[in-house]
Design an enzyme around this catalytic site. Structure first.
Site, PDB file in Angstrom:
ATOM      1  N   LYS A 153     -16.905  -5.289  -2.474  1.00  0.00           N
ATOM      2  CA  LYS A 153     -15.932  -6.508  -2.763  1.00  0.00           C
ATOM      3  C   LYS A 153     -16.279  -6.642  -4.082  1.00  0.00           C
ATOM      4  O   LYS A 153     -17.766  -6.809  -4.484  1.00  0.00           O
ATOM      5  CB  LYS A 153     -16.191  -7.327  -1.841  1.00  0.00           C
ATOM      6  CG  LYS A 153     -15.969  -7.180  -0.456  1.00  0.00           C
ATOM      7  CD  LYS A 153     -13.965  -7.320  -1.061  1.00  0.00           C
ATOM      8  CE  LYS A 153     -13.664  -7.676   0.103  1.00  0.00           C
ATOM      9  NZ  LYS A 153     -12.270  -7.282   0.683  1.00  0.00           N
ATOM     10  N   ASP A 204      -2.330  -5.368  -3.085  1.00  0.00           N
ATOM     11  CA  ASP A 204      -2.456  -5.568  -1.519  1.00  0.00           C
ATOM     12  C   ASP A 204      -1.834  -7.101  -1.458  1.00  0.00           C
ATOM     13  O   ASP A 204      -0.497  -6.850  -1.120  1.00  0.00           O
ATOM     14  CB  ASP A 204      -4.096  -6.121  -1.155  1.00  0.00           C
ATOM     15  CG  ASP A 204      -4.362  -6.335   0.008  1.00  0.00           C
ATOM     16  OD1 ASP A 204      -3.266  -6.802   1.020  1.00  0.00           O
ATOM     17  OD2 ASP A 204      -5.756  -6.853   0.514  1.00  0.00           O
ATOM     18  N   LYS A 208      -0.264  -3.687   4.844  1.00  0.00           N
ATOM     19  CA  LYS A 208      -0.586  -4.495   5.902  1.00  0.00           C
ATOM     20  C   LYS A 208       0.299  -5.381   6.608  1.00  0.00           C
ATOM     21  O   LYS A 208       0.431  -5.760   5.759  1.00  0.00           O
ATOM     22  CB  LYS A 208      -1.899  -5.446   5.748  1.00  0.00           C
ATOM     23  CG  LYS A 208      -3.045  -5.059   5.001  1.00  0.00           C
ATOM     24  CD  LYS A 208      -4.146  -6.776   4.072  1.00  0.00           C
ATOM     25  CE  LYS A 208      -4.987  -6.101   4.203  1.00  0.00           C
ATOM     26  NZ  LYS A 208      -5.797  -6.790   3.663  1.00  0.00           N
TER      27      LYS A 208
END
Length: 368
Positions: A163, A238, A262
């Site tokens: 991150k 994302d 996802k």
């Protein structure tokens, strides 16, 4: 699909160690567990992966529970469906709330696979017998991050994600790259940057990253196109990819060169498959993202990642990465950097009923 009952359980479990990003720290995880029981006795499992607070998307555990109980279950009960691929269309009149939809829809896919006596991976078009496993390191301190990476590499993980944010990016990545020159390494920004930070992000080009994930706004595709034109490192989207049309537009605009899929974020396996198929046709690599999930969602991710377009190791780690004891058995395990794709019917895992009972804080049943 003749449904007898839908059961919802709210569970909560502490993580083995806190998961940190610039947006906040997750020390305990809630989730919704969905069981869809058919009149023939088969039971399909799904998992709602929204967080307790709306830091990743606008959804939460409470809003997902509300949507499933008050809207999705009544729709399913009153109108029914013949195949789980119809669920996305059935729920289309309810805007967004994709994680709630996915929780119920994935349970229906598992139920259908069990009824047909085939693995879920086969039902959705998966072909791989094993998938490469990646893992996320959330600690901002380079020394601690390197220590964690060493442990994960010893455990067999083949790709590491770290991150980053404007206060901790080049230093962190350079220290990791110095220690691991050949590591498959990527960075996730969780929308921490703006176009004004383009020079900072361009400085990461020299470190050979697989990608930089979601550097700009969580709902942006236009500025990402401008940024991608300046970077040698591929941008991966994302949070910006919530629908099939988001993926299509981002690819047409040149906003990214990789997409994270996802199932929870896009409304279920059906829509995830549709995005995969489009990206595969366009030559855009995809990979399966993780949501600090429990074993049921992890099992669905394994099935999804067995499709041929998933060429990059996903955020699909073993159960032991987060939990002292998972709610499925057997638990998901990483062996030599890979996870075996189950060949049993459905998701290939059973509920650990004892563990589920220990961590359940609320449950309810809806009879059809």
């Amino acid at each position: 699909m003749e449904i007898k009952a839908v059961r919802l359980s709210v569970i909560q479990m502490p993580l083995k160690q806190p998961f940190m990003t610039h947006l906040g720290t997750v020390a305990a995880r809630e989730a919704l567990i969905v069981e869809a029981e058919g009149k023939d006795g088969y039971v399909g499992y799904g998992e709602g992966v929204a967080f307790s607070s709306p830091w990743y998307t606008e959804e939460t555990i409470k809003t997902s529970y509300h949507m499933i109980r008050d809207f999705l279950v009544p729709l399913l009960k009153n109108k029914g469906l013949g195949h789980p691929s119809e669920a996305f269309g059935l729920f289309k009149g309810i805007r967004r709330n994709h994680m709630a939809k996915s929780a119920l829809e994935t349970a229906l896919w598992d139920l259908q696979a069990k009824r047909q006596g085939i693995p879920l991976s086969q039902l959705i078009g998966g072909t791989m017998e094993k998938i490469p496993s990646g893992v996320v390191v959330g600690h901002p301190d380079p020394t601690e991050a390197i220590r964690q990476i060493e442990g994960y590499l010893e455990a067999g993980y083949s790709r590491i994600k770290v991150k980053i944010n404007p206060g901790n990016d080049v230093e962190l990545v350079s220290e990791i790259r110095r220690r691991f020159p050949d590591l498959q390494l990527m960075a996730d920004a969780n929308s921490a940057y703006t176009l004004a930070d383009a020079s900072r992000l361009k400085a990461l080009d020299e470190y050979g990253l697989l990608m930089i994930e979601q550097p700009l706004g969580h709902d942006d595709i236009v500025d990402h196109a401008r940024l991608q034109a300046q970077l040698a490192t591929p941008i991966c989207l994302d949070e910006s990819i919530v629908t099939f049309d988001d993926a299509r537009k981002a690819i047409e605009l040149g906003s990214c060169r990789v997409i994270n899929i996802k199932a929870g974020r896009v409304g279920g396996l059906g829509e995830a498959k549709r995005i995969h198929d489009y990206c595969f046709a366009k030559g855009i690599p995809v990979w399966a993202g993780g949501m600090i999930e429990f074993g049921i969602s992890r099992a669905h991710n394994i099935a999804l990642a067995s499709m041929q377009g998933f060429t990059i190791p996903g955020d699909i780690s073993g159960s032991a990465r987060y939990w002292e004891e998972d709610i499925i058995k057997p638990e998901v395990r990483v062996e030599n950097g890979f996870i075996h794709v189950p060949d049993q019917p459905g998701i290939g895992y059973e509920l650990n009923r004892k563990r589920l009972k220990e961590v359940t804080t609320f449950k309810e049943e809806y009879i059809f």
